[in-house]
Design a protein around this motif. Sequence first.
Motif, PDB file in Angstrom:
ATOM      1  N   ALA A 300       0.853  -1.184   0.000  1.00  0.00           N
ATOM      2  CA  ALA A 300       0.000   0.000   0.000  1.00  0.00           C
ATOM      3  C   ALA A 300       0.894   1.242   0.000  1.00  0.00           C
ATOM      4  N   PRO A 301       0.364   2.406  -0.452  1.00  0.00           N
ATOM      5  CA  PRO A 301       1.214   3.599  -0.589  1.00  0.00           C
ATOM      6  C   PRO A 301       1.935   4.005   0.701  1.00  0.00           C
ATOM      7  N   ASP A 302       1.295   3.792   1.833  1.00  0.00           N
ATOM      8  CA  ASP A 302       1.909   4.224   3.095  1.00  0.00           C
ATOM      9  C   ASP A 302       2.607   3.083   3.824  1.00  0.00           C
ATOM     10  N   GLU A 303       2.832   1.968   3.120  1.00  0.00           N
ATOM     11  CA  GLU A 303       3.373   0.779   3.777  1.00  0.00           C
ATOM     12  C   GLU A 303       4.874   0.663   3.545  1.00  0.00           C
ATOM     13  N   CYS A 304       5.610   0.236   4.567  1.00  0.00           N
ATOM     14  CA  CYS A 304       7.063   0.083   4.449  1.00  0.00           C
ATOM     15  C   CYS A 304       7.399  -1.383   4.154  1.00  0.00           C
ATOM     16  N   PRO A 305       8.218  -1.650   3.127  1.00  0.00           N
ATOM     17  CA  PRO A 305       8.602  -3.039   2.818  1.00  0.00           C
ATOM     18  C   PRO A 305       9.283  -3.744   3.986  1.00  0.00           C
ATOM     19  N   VAL A 306      10.003  -2.987   4.806  1.00  0.00           N
ATOM     20  CA  VAL A 306      10.684  -3.610   5.950  1.00  0.00           C
ATOM     21  C   VAL A 306       9.641  -4.145   6.933  1.00  0.00           C
ATOM     22  N   ALA A 307       8.574  -3.384   7.143  1.00  0.00           N
ATOM     23  CA  ALA A 307       7.511  -3.836   8.043  1.00  0.00           C
ATOM     24  C   ALA A 307       6.819  -5.071   7.481  1.00  0.00           C
ATOM     25  N   ARG A 335      14.152 -13.328  11.954  1.00  0.00           N
ATOM     26  CA  ARG A 335      13.003 -12.543  12.419  1.00  0.00           C
ATOM     27  C   ARG A 335      13.459 -11.440  13.376  1.00  0.00           C
ATOM     28  N   GLU A 336      14.332 -11.781  14.321  1.00  0.00           N
ATOM     29  CA  GLU A 336      14.802 -10.780  15.292  1.00  0.00           C
ATOM     30  C   GLU A 336      15.554  -9.658  14.598  1.00  0.00           C
ATOM     31  N   ALA A 337      16.368 -10.017  13.613  1.00  0.00           N
ATOM     32  CA  ALA A 337      17.180  -9.010  12.930  1.00  0.00           C
ATOM     33  C   ALA A 337      16.301  -8.022  12.165  1.00  0.00           C
ATOM     34  N   VAL A 338      15.337  -8.552  11.409  1.00  0.00           N
ATOM     35  CA  VAL A 338      14.472  -7.648  10.634  1.00  0.00           C
ATOM     36  C   VAL A 338      13.538  -6.885  11.574  1.00  0.00           C
ATOM     37  N   GLY A 339      13.146  -7.529  12.674  1.00  0.00           N
ATOM     38  CA  GLY A 339      12.344  -6.816  13.676  1.00  0.00           C
ATOM     39  C   GLY A 339      13.118  -5.634  14.253  1.00  0.00           C
ATOM     40  N   ALA A 340      14.423  -5.821  14.453  1.00  0.00           N
ATOM     41  CA  ALA A 340      15.245  -4.712  14.984  1.00  0.00           C
ATOM     42  C   ALA A 340      15.312  -3.567  13.983  1.00  0.00           C
ATOM     43  N   LEU A 341      15.281  -3.888  12.698  1.00  0.00           N
ATOM     44  CA  LEU A 341      15.251  -2.815  11.691  1.00  0.00           C
ATOM     45  C   LEU A 341      13.988  -1.964  11.836  1.00  0.00           C
ATOM     46  N   THR A 342      12.867  -2.619  12.119  1.00  0.00           N
ATOM     47  CA  THR A 342      11.600  -1.869  12.203  1.00  0.00           C
ATOM     48  C   THR A 342      11.560  -0.943  13.411  1.00  0.00           C
ATOM     49  N   ALA A 374      14.823 -17.286   4.707  1.00  0.00           N
ATOM     50  CA  ALA A 374      16.090 -16.796   4.155  1.00  0.00           C
ATOM     51  C   ALA A 374      15.840 -15.991   2.880  1.00  0.00           C
ATOM     52  N   GLY A 375      14.888 -16.462   2.048  1.00  0.00           N
ATOM     53  CA  GLY A 375      14.577 -15.763   0.806  1.00  0.00           C
ATOM     54  C   GLY A 375      13.966 -14.392   1.059  1.00  0.00           C
ATOM     55  N   THR A 376      13.142 -14.288   2.080  1.00  0.00           N
ATOM     56  CA  THR A 376      12.548 -12.987   2.414  1.00  0.00           C
ATOM     57  C   THR A 376      13.644 -11.991   2.792  1.00  0.00           C
ATOM     58  N   ALA A 377      14.588 -12.445   3.613  1.00  0.00           N
ATOM     59  CA  ALA A 377      15.681 -11.555   4.026  1.00  0.00           C
ATOM     60  C   ALA A 377      16.525 -11.136   2.825  1.00  0.00           C
ATOM     61  N   GLY A 378      16.881 -12.118   1.982  1.00  0.00           N
ATOM     62  CA  GLY A 378      17.718 -11.802   0.821  1.00  0.00           C
ATOM     63  C   GLY A 378      17.026 -10.850  -0.137  1.00  0.00           C
ATOM     64  N   SER A 379      15.725 -11.069  -0.341  1.00  0.00           N
ATOM     65  CA  SER A 379      14.995 -10.211  -1.289  1.00  0.00           C
ATOM     66  C   SER A 379      14.851  -8.793  -0.746  1.00  0.00           C
ATOM     67  N   LEU A 380      14.731  -8.653   0.562  1.00  0.00           N
ATOM     68  CA  LEU A 380      14.659  -7.307   1.157  1.00  0.00           C
ATOM     69  C   LEU A 380      15.960  -6.540   0.887  1.00  0.00           C
ATOM     70  N   LEU A 381      17.069  -7.253   1.049  1.00  0.00           N
ATOM     71  CA  LEU A 381      18.372  -6.619   0.783  1.00  0.00           C
ATOM     72  C   LEU A 381      18.528  -6.233  -0.683  1.00  0.00           C
ATOM     73  N   ARG A 382      18.066  -7.104  -1.577  1.00  0.00           N
ATOM     74  CA  ARG A 382      18.231  -6.844  -3.016  1.00  0.00           C
ATOM     75  C   ARG A 382      17.270  -5.768  -3.525  1.00  0.00           C
ATOM     76  N   ALA A 383      16.018  -5.850  -3.082  1.00  0.00           N
ATOM     77  CA  ALA A 383      14.993  -4.957  -3.654  1.00  0.00           C
ATOM     78  C   ALA A 383      14.992  -3.571  -3.007  1.00  0.00           C
ATOM     79  N   PHE A 384      15.374  -3.500  -1.738  1.00  0.00           N
ATOM     80  CA  PHE A 384      15.256  -2.229  -1.021  1.00  0.00           C
ATOM     81  C   PHE A 384      16.522  -1.923  -0.201  1.00  0.00           C
ATOM     82  N   PRO A 385      17.724  -1.943  -0.839  1.00  0.00           N
ATOM     83  CA  PRO A 385      18.961  -1.725  -0.067  1.00  0.00           C
ATOM     84  C   PRO A 385      18.989  -0.352   0.605  1.00  0.00           C
ATOM     85  N   HIS A 386      18.435   0.669  -0.076  1.00  0.00           N
ATOM     86  CA  HIS A 386      18.449   2.011   0.497  1.00  0.00           C
ATOM     87  C   HIS A 386      17.596   2.076   1.764  1.00  0.00           C
TER      88      HIS A 386
END
Length: 428
Positions: A300-307, A335-342, A374-386
């Motif tokens: 959604a427009p106001d949604e963050c891919p990291v979340a 899960r803990e690592a990506v949760g810490a990003l949020t 593992a694929g979710t984590a890798g794709s987050l890094l590839r698709a949204f590195p910034h």
Amino acid sequence: MTRTHSLTRPGTPTVLGPAPGTTEDAGTYTATGGYGTATGAAELLELIATAGLRGRGGAGYPTAAKLRAVRDAGHQAGARPVVVANGEEGEPGSVKDRWLLRARPHLVLDGLARAAQITGADRGYVYLSDPTAGDRVRRALAERAPGLPVEVVETPHTYVAGEETAVVRRINGGPALPTAKPPRPHERGVGDAPTLVANVETLARIALIAARPDQRHRTARTTLVTLAGGAAEPLLAEVPYGQTLRSLAAAQGDAEPSGALMGGLFGGLIGPGRLGLVLDPDALAAAGTALGCGALRFLAPDECPVALASAALTHLAAESARQCGVCVAGTGAIREAVGALTTGTAAPDLADRLNRWSTSLPGRGACGLLDAAAGTAGSLLRAFPHLVRSHLDAPCPACAASAGGLTVAVPLVAGPAVPHQRTAPRSR
Ligand code: SF4
């Protein structure tokens, strides 16, 4: 509320059927060509092969090859195979299999009988967790003409209960948990017999090919998708391969979303630059993502891919069957690592650790759950590195406001009142 819609060309046989809001009875199904016997086993197998039909449960394996493997294993073992209609969809964003069992049980049972005809099976099972679907299938079994003996087996609904070795284990009286492979079910499955575990949409498409061989290519290149996110209510749609993801996003109310979660939780995240990809299992695999079960969740427009990644990983960690140490530790750590990003509390080396896990963990669990994490984590890094970098620097307000919903409701399917006759749950 979830909608249903067909985007197929006129004349294409559809699994959504002519009256998607109602349950089809045996009379209606038979009157429109169902349960016909004109096509023999060898001919139907050839039609399925030349159509290029692929499984719709997630892996996308060629259906004809799977049928042949079970048939040949039966011949070699001197044993009659078993066929299983797998209607247990564990992906939280997918509703197609439950909808299909509720609305068109005869189409699935016809496909199961066809699979038995091809493989030489002498009994079948319908495996599911949805009580409404179970009632509709039992009613359909009572309505149809005598044929293949079929039993309904219920399972608790979990992410891994539909994995093929979990299906076999459950039908054999055990828990619905994956087992190590080999043996694969086509080698030794239900009651030690060679077993075909086929997704219910795959079976429905086998029945459509038997009824309309002339339309087999279109049938094989059409698929059910569950679309969610974006600006509209979720949509269960039947669409031909070849449409762009952007056109599907438009059907979901926003042609330019900032990305999508692909294939349920199995295809990972893609960024907005990938919306020109076409819906086709091979094209998506070549682009490093997956169609999986056909569940697409747009941002959604106001949604963050990291979340969204964090919500997916929280779901996967909670659904780990906790049989494999590497899955318990690995999924929890990601899960803990990506949760810490949020929450803006991630350590500076987090991206390096996520990258390492995304390449070292796939293939090390007994099923695909650890691969999905593992694929979710890798794709987050590839698709949204910034975005990963900015989340290392400061808390994200969009993450803080995220509701993280992944579950889609099954579209309403009206059916006749069915007396309560639930199968007793199997012991675990
Ligand atoms: S990989 Fe995870 S979910 Fe799959 S069987 Fe092992 S512990 Fe269970």
